[in-house]
Design a protein around this motif. Structure first.
Motif, PDB file in Angstrom:
ATOM      1  N   TYR A  51      -6.180  17.632  -5.786  1.00 29.83           N
ATOM      2  CA  TYR A  51      -5.237  16.621  -5.254  1.00 29.83           C
ATOM      3  C   TYR A  51      -5.917  16.064  -3.842  1.00 29.83           C
ATOM      4  CZ  TYR A  51      -2.034  17.696  -9.099  1.00 29.83           C
ATOM      5  OH  TYR A  51      -1.442  18.299 -10.053  1.00 29.83           O
ATOM      6  N   ALA A  52      -5.956  14.814  -3.773  1.00 35.59           N
ATOM      7  CA  ALA A  52      -6.264  13.998  -2.514  1.00 35.59           C
ATOM      8  C   ALA A  52      -5.244  13.040  -2.183  1.00 35.59           C
ATOM      9  CB  ALA A  52      -7.676  13.444  -2.435  1.00 35.59           C
ATOM     10  N   LEU A  53      -4.987  12.893  -0.911  1.00 36.23           N
ATOM     11  CA  LEU A  53      -3.732  11.910  -0.517  1.00 36.23           C
ATOM     12  C   LEU A  53      -4.144  10.845  -0.012  1.00 36.23           C
ATOM     13  CD1 LEU A  53      -0.679  10.904  -0.465  1.00 36.23           C
ATOM     14  CD2 LEU A  53      -0.246  12.729   1.384  1.00 36.23           C
ATOM     15  N   SER A  54      -4.196   9.773  -0.375  1.00 35.87           N
ATOM     16  CA  SER A  54      -4.253   8.409   0.608  1.00 35.87           C
ATOM     17  C   SER A  54      -3.095   7.849   1.204  1.00 35.87           C
ATOM     18  CB  SER A  54      -5.073   7.297  -0.325  1.00 35.87           C
ATOM     19  OG  SER A  54      -5.078   6.241   0.384  1.00 35.87           O
ATOM     20  N   ILE A  55      -3.070   7.723   2.477  1.00 38.31           N
ATOM     21  CA  ILE A  55      -1.933   7.035   3.203  1.00 38.31           C
ATOM     22  C   ILE A  55      -2.638   5.978   3.628  1.00 38.31           C
ATOM     23  CG2 ILE A  55      -0.103   7.258   5.094  1.00 38.31           C
ATOM     24  CD1 ILE A  55      -0.534  10.518   4.630  1.00 38.31           C
ATOM     25  N   ALA A  56      -2.142   4.665   3.197  1.00 35.34           N
ATOM     26  CA  ALA A  56      -2.945   3.621   3.521  1.00 35.34           C
ATOM     27  C   ALA A  56      -2.011   2.348   2.857  1.00 35.34           C
ATOM     28  CB  ALA A  56      -4.307   3.312   2.641  1.00 35.34           C
ATOM     29  N   GLY A  57      -2.498   1.101   3.338  1.00 30.48           N
ATOM     30  CA  GLY A  57      -1.957  -0.071   3.140  1.00 30.48           C
ATOM     31  C   GLY A  57      -2.015  -0.619   1.459  1.00 30.48           C
ATOM     32  N   LEU A  58      -1.195  -1.410   1.131  1.00 29.54           N
ATOM     33  CA  LEU A  58      -1.235  -2.081  -0.567  1.00 29.54           C
ATOM     34  C   LEU A  58      -1.979  -3.365  -0.303  1.00 29.54           C
ATOM     35  CD1 LEU A  58      -0.449  -1.859  -3.197  1.00 29.54           C
ATOM     36  CD2 LEU A  58       1.688  -2.962  -2.687  1.00 29.54           C
ATOM     37  N   ASP A  59      -2.994  -3.478  -0.814  1.00 33.07           N
ATOM     38  CA  ASP A  59      -3.699  -4.738  -1.012  1.00 33.07           C
ATOM     39  C   ASP A  59      -3.714  -4.977  -2.519  1.00 33.07           C
ATOM     40  OD1 ASP A  59      -5.551  -6.763  -1.427  1.00 33.07           O
ATOM     41  OD2 ASP A  59      -7.471  -5.049  -1.373  1.00 33.07           O
ATOM     42  N   PRO A  60      -2.900  -6.100  -2.897  1.00 32.33           N
ATOM     43  CA  PRO A  60      -2.506  -6.746  -4.123  1.00 32.33           C
ATOM     44  C   PRO A  60      -4.002  -7.041  -5.051  1.00 32.33           C
ATOM     45  CG  PRO A  60      -1.139  -7.997  -2.443  1.00 32.33           C
ATOM     46  CD  PRO A  60      -2.153  -7.093  -1.595  1.00 32.33           C
ATOM     47  N   SER A  61      -5.216  -7.144  -4.277  1.00 32.96           N
ATOM     48  CA  SER A  61      -6.464  -7.369  -5.022  1.00 32.96           C
ATOM     49  C   SER A  61      -6.971  -6.374  -5.656  1.00 32.96           C
ATOM     50  CB  SER A  61      -7.319  -8.239  -4.199  1.00 32.96           C
ATOM     51  OG  SER A  61      -7.935  -7.287  -3.241  1.00 32.96           O
ATOM     52  N   ALA A  62      -6.514  -4.949  -4.910  1.00 33.87           N
ATOM     53  CA  ALA A  62      -6.942  -3.563  -5.332  1.00 33.87           C
ATOM     54  C   ALA A  62      -8.407  -3.349  -4.819  1.00 33.87           C
ATOM     55  CB  ALA A  62      -6.686  -3.237  -6.635  1.00 33.87           C
ATOM     56  N   GLY A  81      -7.513  -0.508   0.667  1.00 36.63           N
ATOM     57  CA  GLY A  81      -6.351   0.255   0.590  1.00 36.63           C
ATOM     58  C   GLY A  81      -5.983   1.038  -0.497  1.00 36.63           C
ATOM     59  N   LEU A  82      -4.854   1.165  -0.639  1.00 36.12           N
ATOM     60  CA  LEU A  82      -4.257   2.608  -1.513  1.00 36.12           C
ATOM     61  C   LEU A  82      -4.908   2.372  -2.683  1.00 36.12           C
ATOM     62  CD1 LEU A  82      -1.996   4.815  -1.002  1.00 36.12           C
ATOM     63  CD2 LEU A  82      -0.443   2.948  -1.655  1.00 36.12           C
ATOM     64  N   LEU A  83      -4.897   1.126  -3.350  1.00 33.67           N
ATOM     65  CA  LEU A  83      -5.235   1.017  -4.617  1.00 33.67           C
ATOM     66  C   LEU A  83      -6.745   1.277  -5.062  1.00 33.67           C
ATOM     67  CD1 LEU A  83      -3.362  -2.023  -5.977  1.00 33.67           C
ATOM     68  CD2 LEU A  83      -2.681   0.405  -6.201  1.00 33.67           C
ATOM     69  N   ALA A  84      -7.550   0.883  -3.949  1.00 40.10           N
ATOM     70  CA  ALA A  84      -9.073   1.291  -4.084  1.00 40.10           C
ATOM     71  C   ALA A  84      -9.197   2.627  -3.826  1.00 40.10           C
ATOM     72  CB  ALA A  84      -9.600   0.219  -2.938  1.00 40.10           C
ATOM     73  N   GLY A 120      -0.765   8.542  -3.646  1.00 40.01           N
ATOM     74  CA  GLY A 120      -0.831   7.495  -2.555  1.00 40.01           C
ATOM     75  C   GLY A 120       0.592   7.220  -2.051  1.00 40.01           C
ATOM     76  N   VAL A 121       0.454   7.219  -0.610  1.00 42.42           N
ATOM     77  CA  VAL A 121       1.560   6.684   0.351  1.00 42.42           C
ATOM     78  C   VAL A 121       1.266   5.310   0.869  1.00 42.42           C
ATOM     79  CG1 VAL A 121       2.852   7.160   2.377  1.00 42.42           C
ATOM     80  CG2 VAL A 121       2.311   9.027   0.690  1.00 42.42           C
ATOM     81  N   CYS A 122       2.115   4.561   0.764  1.00 45.74           N
ATOM     82  CA  CYS A 122       2.038   3.091   1.221  1.00 45.74           C
ATOM     83  C   CYS A 122       2.489   3.117   3.033  1.00 45.74           C
ATOM     84  CB  CYS A 122       2.914   2.104   0.436  1.00 45.74           C
ATOM     85  SG  CYS A 122       2.707   0.495   1.111  1.00 45.74           S
ATOM     86  N   VAL A 166       0.981  -9.478   7.065  1.00 47.51           N
ATOM     87  CA  VAL A 166       1.251  -7.660   6.899  1.00 47.51           C
ATOM     88  C   VAL A 166       2.641  -7.571   7.285  1.00 47.51           C
ATOM     89  CG1 VAL A 166       0.285  -7.153   9.273  1.00 47.51           C
ATOM     90  CG2 VAL A 166       0.523  -5.577   7.408  1.00 47.51           C
ATOM     91  N   GLU A 167       3.464  -6.654   6.329  1.00 47.44           N
ATOM     92  CA  GLU A 167       4.772  -6.314   6.748  1.00 47.44           C
ATOM     93  C   GLU A 167       4.622  -4.633   6.897  1.00 47.44           C
ATOM     94  OE1 GLU A 167       7.696  -7.247   4.212  1.00 47.44           O
ATOM     95  OE2 GLU A 167       7.274  -9.391   4.440  1.00 47.44           O
ATOM     96  N   TRP A 168       4.916  -4.061   7.948  1.00 48.36           N
ATOM     97  CA  TRP A 168       4.765  -2.586   8.365  1.00 48.36           C
ATOM     98  C   TRP A 168       5.694  -1.565   7.817  1.00 48.36           C
ATOM     99  CZ3 TRP A 168      -0.246  -1.850   9.549  1.00 48.36           C
ATOM    100  CH2 TRP A 168      -0.972  -2.494  10.370  1.00 48.36           C
ATOM    101  N   VAL A 169       5.293  -0.724   7.006  1.00 48.05           N
ATOM    102  CA  VAL A 169       6.087   0.323   6.587  1.00 48.05           C
ATOM    103  C   VAL A 169       6.814   1.172   7.584  1.00 48.05           C
ATOM    104  CG1 VAL A 169       6.791   2.366   4.904  1.00 48.05           C
ATOM    105  CG2 VAL A 169       5.316   0.136   4.120  1.00 48.05           C
TER     106      VAL A 169
END
Length: 264
Positions: free
Chosen positions: A16-27, A30-33, A47-49, A63-66
Motif C-alpha cells: 500500500y502507498a498513500l497519496s496526500i494530494a489535491g484533486l484535479d478533475p482532469s485526472a 494530483g491524487l487521481l494521477a 488517497g487523501v485530499c 483552489v479550495e483548501w482542505v
C-alpha cells in the motif's frame, strides 16, 4: 458495526502507498494521477485530499483548501486498517500545514518513508504560494525520505538561481531528486539527478521529447518513486524505475494528458 483492522481481511498481494494530494478533475495531476501510477506499477494506491481544484490540463481557475484537521481525519481510518509502506505528499496549502502534517505522520507511522513533491505552481500557470521560510524548511526536510523539485521549485526553496547548487544545499537535510525537464537539454538529452548529503549519487539521462510536455508530470514521477519504495526497492533503484516509467508516459500521447501502462 465498526470495521476493524483485521476483519474483513485486507489484501496483501500488493503493498500500500498513500497519496496526500489535491484533486484535479482532469485526472492528469494530483491524487487521481498518483493512484493511476501506483496501480500501473502494481501498488495499491490510497488517497487523501488536500485541495479541491477547478482546472483541466490547460487552464487552472481556482483552489479550495482542505483544512489540516480534515486531512488528518481522512488519514486516520486508513492508518487503522492498512499497512501503508510509503506516503507521497503533493499539493498542500502552506509550509506550516505541511510541517504539522508530517509531524502527525511520523508519530502515527514511525520510520515510514515520506516523499514531498513541492508543487509551488500549476503546470497551467497558477501560482499557489511562495514558500520561503528557510527556518521551517530546515525543521521539515529532515522528516522526509525524498524531496522531488523541478528547477524553478528548487531555486525557490533554496533561494538561489543555480539549480544544482540549490539541490546540493537542500540534500544536506534529506535526499533530493532534481527533475531536469525545465533545464535546457544538452545534445537532445535531459538529466535528472539524485543527491544526498550534498553530493550527487546518481544521474538519470533521458531523451528530450519535443512534444513530451504533460500536465502533472511531476506528480507522476514522484508517485512512481513512491511505488518503487513501497515494493522494497532501494532509493536509487526506485528512482531509476520511475524515470523509465516517465519516459514511457511522456511518449504515450501527443496531448497534455498521458496514458498509464505497466512497464514492460
Amino acid at each position: 458495526m465498526t470495521a476493524s483492522r483485521t476483519w474483513p481481511p485486507v489484501q496483501h498481494e500488493r503493498p500500500y502507498a498513500l497519496s496526500i494530494a489535491g484533486l484535479d478533475p482532469s485526472a492528469g495531476a494530483g491524487l487521481l494521477a498518483d493512484v493511476k501510477v501506483m496501480e500501473a506499477l502494481e501498488v495499491y494506491g490510497l488517497g487523501v485530499c488536500t485541495a479541491l481544484t477547478m482546472q483541466h490540463d490547460a487552464d487552472f481557475r481556482a483552489v479550495e483548501w482542505v483544512a489540516l484537521d480534515s486531512i488528518i481525519a481522512q488519514c486516520m481510518p486508513l492508518a487503522d486498517r492498512y499497512p501503508v509502506s510509503v506516503v507521497k505528499i503533493g499539493l498542500v496549502q502552506s509550509l506550516p500545514v505541511l510541517a504539522e502534517l508530517t509531524d502527525w505522520l511520523t508519530q502515527t507511522w514511525p520510520g515510514l518513508p515520506i516523499i514531498w513533491d513541492p508543487i509551488l505552481k500549476a503546470s497551467a500557470g497558477f501560482d499557489f504560494h511562495a514558500m520561503t521560510s528557510q527556518t521551517l524548511l530546515s525543521t521539515l526536510l529532515p522528516r522526509l525520505s525524498l524531496l522531488t523539485p523541478n528547477v524553478p521549485e528548487v531555486q525557490q526553496l533554496a533561494a538561489t538561481d543555480e539549480a544544482v547548487r540549490a539541490a546540493r544545499t537542500l540534500s544536506v537535510y534529506c535526499p533530493v531528486y532534481l527533475k531536469g525537464g525545465h533545464a535546457e537539454p544538452i545534445n537532445g538529452v535531459t538529466t535528472d539527478r539524485l543527491l544526498k548529503d550534498g553530493q550527487e549519487i546518481a544521474r538519470f539521462p533521458a531523451p528530450f521529447l519535443p512534444d513530451g510536455e504533460k500536465h502533472g508530470s511531476g506528480c507522476v514521477l514522484s508517485s512512481a518513486i513512491a511505488a518503487g519504495l513501497a515494493k522494497g526497492q532501494p532509493l536509487p533503484e526506485a528512482c531509476a524505475t520511475a524515470r523509465r516509467y516517465m519516459n514511457q508516459y511522456l511518449a504515450s500521447s501527443p496531448g497534455l494528458l498521458g496514458f498509464h501502462q505497466s512497464l514492460p
